[in-house]
Design an enzyme around this catalytic site. Structure first.
Site, short mmCIF file in Angstrom:
data_model
loop_
_atom_site.label_atom_id
_atom_site.label_comp_id
_atom_site.label_asym_id
_atom_site.label_seq_id
_atom_site.Cartn_x
_atom_site.Cartn_y
_atom_site.Cartn_z
N HIS A 169 0.86 -1.19 0.00
CA HIS A 169 0.00 0.00 0.00
C HIS A 169 0.89 1.24 0.00
O HIS A 169 1.49 1.59 1.01
CB HIS A 169 -0.90 -0.01 1.23
CG HIS A 169 -2.10 0.89 1.11
ND1 HIS A 169 -2.13 1.98 0.26
CD2 HIS A 169 -3.31 0.86 1.72
CE1 HIS A 169 -3.32 2.58 0.37
NE2 HIS A 169 -4.05 1.92 1.25
N ALA A 171 -0.35 4.30 -1.24
CA ALA A 171 -1.29 5.33 -1.67
C ALA A 171 -1.98 6.00 -0.48
O ALA A 171 -1.73 5.67 0.68
CB ALA A 171 -2.35 4.69 -2.59
N HIS A 172 -2.84 6.97 -0.80
CA HIS A 172 -3.86 7.49 0.11
C HIS A 172 -3.33 8.09 1.41
O HIS A 172 -4.01 8.08 2.43
CB HIS A 172 -4.89 6.39 0.45
CG HIS A 172 -5.49 5.76 -0.75
ND1 HIS A 172 -6.11 4.52 -0.72
CD2 HIS A 172 -5.57 6.17 -2.04
CE1 HIS A 172 -6.53 4.21 -1.93
NE2 HIS A 172 -6.22 5.21 -2.76
N TYR A 174 -0.80 7.13 3.35
CA TYR A 174 -0.17 6.25 4.34
C TYR A 174 1.35 6.30 4.19
O TYR A 174 1.88 7.09 3.43
CB TYR A 174 -0.76 4.85 4.23
CG TYR A 174 -2.25 4.83 4.52
CD1 TYR A 174 -2.74 5.18 5.78
CD2 TYR A 174 -3.17 4.52 3.54
CE1 TYR A 174 -4.10 5.20 6.05
CE2 TYR A 174 -4.53 4.53 3.79
CZ TYR A 174 -4.99 4.88 5.04
OH TYR A 174 -6.35 4.90 5.29
#
Length: 368
Positions: A169, A171-172, A174
């Site tokens: 992960h 993205a977003h 984090y």
């Protein structure tokens, strides 16, 4: 509407899936103390039985004390949690499905609404989780090195448990994304810099360690986004050239598939072309890509958290882009949260039986 392209098989290294539909990762918070339960295993099994090609798990955190802001988010470390994930993947395989865990470090977060906090402060490149909001520690180079190793260990465990692939992960807003973004990375050492390419060093080193741990034949997916929860219209890469300087080092480090998160898949990434993020990523890197963003529903997913309902929407524009070769796989989130048989209904043309989405589906593990 001809959806035949969605139902072609796809193979890449360790990944061999029956169709092009991916279940997008969606945070569920149904794993007390970080341990996936039997109900979590059944929830994923039902999606495999519903003919999802590749299931991506909810975000599951690496072995860092402050990697999570929620005690009910699953861990991907520790004997009990890994035993729970072993049950998940075994049941998915028994149902004829394929699955990758999404490996996650949340970085610097807002405090959870429950008041729960990890035993150590949140950590990130500069202690920020958005511009001018500091809520954690600045990571030392030793912290960074240990975190990179923890990503690699989690990926190795994914392969050992029998998962078909692994997704990182990035993205977003984090941790990996906090290094990418100049709004949260103010470092002056080798992990900072004025350019996106310079700030990508942490992400590149994570990918290299993961590749080292899983070997060359295991498929590695990286999820990226331009937008942030605190900046929906953000563009880190403002031109194709800047995107190239960002993606190609990650590709060279070992990414096999770029999972390109948008709020709405039909929106063009740059002026002068209708290519979306996944289309540009494939054009630039030559790697396979996953598109995502309000597929199959009216309304976009962030509004769902605020209580906005969505109704089924046709897939004509998605199929136009897919048939043109813009991307290889399509990730679907909310429709599969609400209905484990969404894929079967699309394949058999049962559009009148598709369900809408309400906020209530976020508060339970829908099993039928």
């Amino acid at each position: 509407m001809n959806t035949d392209s969605l139902f072609r098989p796809f193979s890449l290294k360790s990944l061999n899936i029956k169709n092009r539909i991916v279940m997008a990762p969606m945070t569920r918070s149904f794993s007390p103390n970080g341990v996936p339960t039997d109900t979590v295993a059944e929830y994923y099994q039902k999606r495999a039985e519903g003919e999802v090609g590749l299931i991506l798990s909810e975000g599951t955190v690496i072995d860092r004390v402050s990697s999570s802001n929620d005690p009910n988010i699953p861990h991907f470390y520790g004997e009990q949690s890994l035993a729970g994930w072993k049950k998940v993947i075994d049941q998915v395989h028994q149902a004829g499905g394929s699955m990758a865990p999404q490996i996650w470090h949340m970085g610097v977060m807002d405090n959870h609404r429950s008041g729960w906090l990890p035993a150590q402060p949140f950590e990130g490149p500069s202690g920020l989780n958005r511009p001018d909001f500091k809520n954690g520690n600045v990571m030392t180079e030793e912290d960074i090195a240990d975190t990179i190793l923890a990503y690699g260990k989690a990926a190795a465990d994914a392969k050992r448990l029998g998962f078909d692939s692994v997704e990182l992960h990035g993205a977003h807003g984090y941790l990996i994304d906090q290094f990418f973004w100049d709004g949260t990375n103010k470092r002056t050492d080798v992990y900072g810099g004025k350019t996106l390419a310079e700030r990508s060093r942490f992400g590149v080193e994570v990918v290299k360690e993961v590749r080292k741990q899983v070997g060359e034949d295991f498929a590695v997916i990286l999820r990226l986004s331009q937008w942030k929860p605190s900046a929906y219209t953000n563009q880190m890469a403002k031109t194709p050239q800047e995107m190239e300087s960002w993606l190609n080092p990650l590709s060279n480090a070992g990414v096999d598939i770029f999972h390109c998160s948008q709020r709405r898949f039909w929106e063009p990434e740059f002026e002068g072309s209708d290519l979306n993020f996944a289309g540009w990523a494939k054009k630039i890197s030559g790697k396979a890509t996953i598109t995502v963003g309000s597929v199959g529903l009216t309304g976009e997913f962030l509004a769902a958290f605020a209580g906005e309902s969505s109704e089924p929407n046709n897939l004509d524009e998605l199929m136009r882009r897919m048939d043109r070769g813009d991307f290889d796989l399509v990730a679907v989130g909310r429709p599969l949260l609400a209905d484990p048989n969404w894929v079967k209904k699309i394949q058999s043309g049962q559009s009148d039986e598709l369900k809408g989405f309400t906020k209530a589906a976020l508060g339970e593990l829908v099993l039928e």
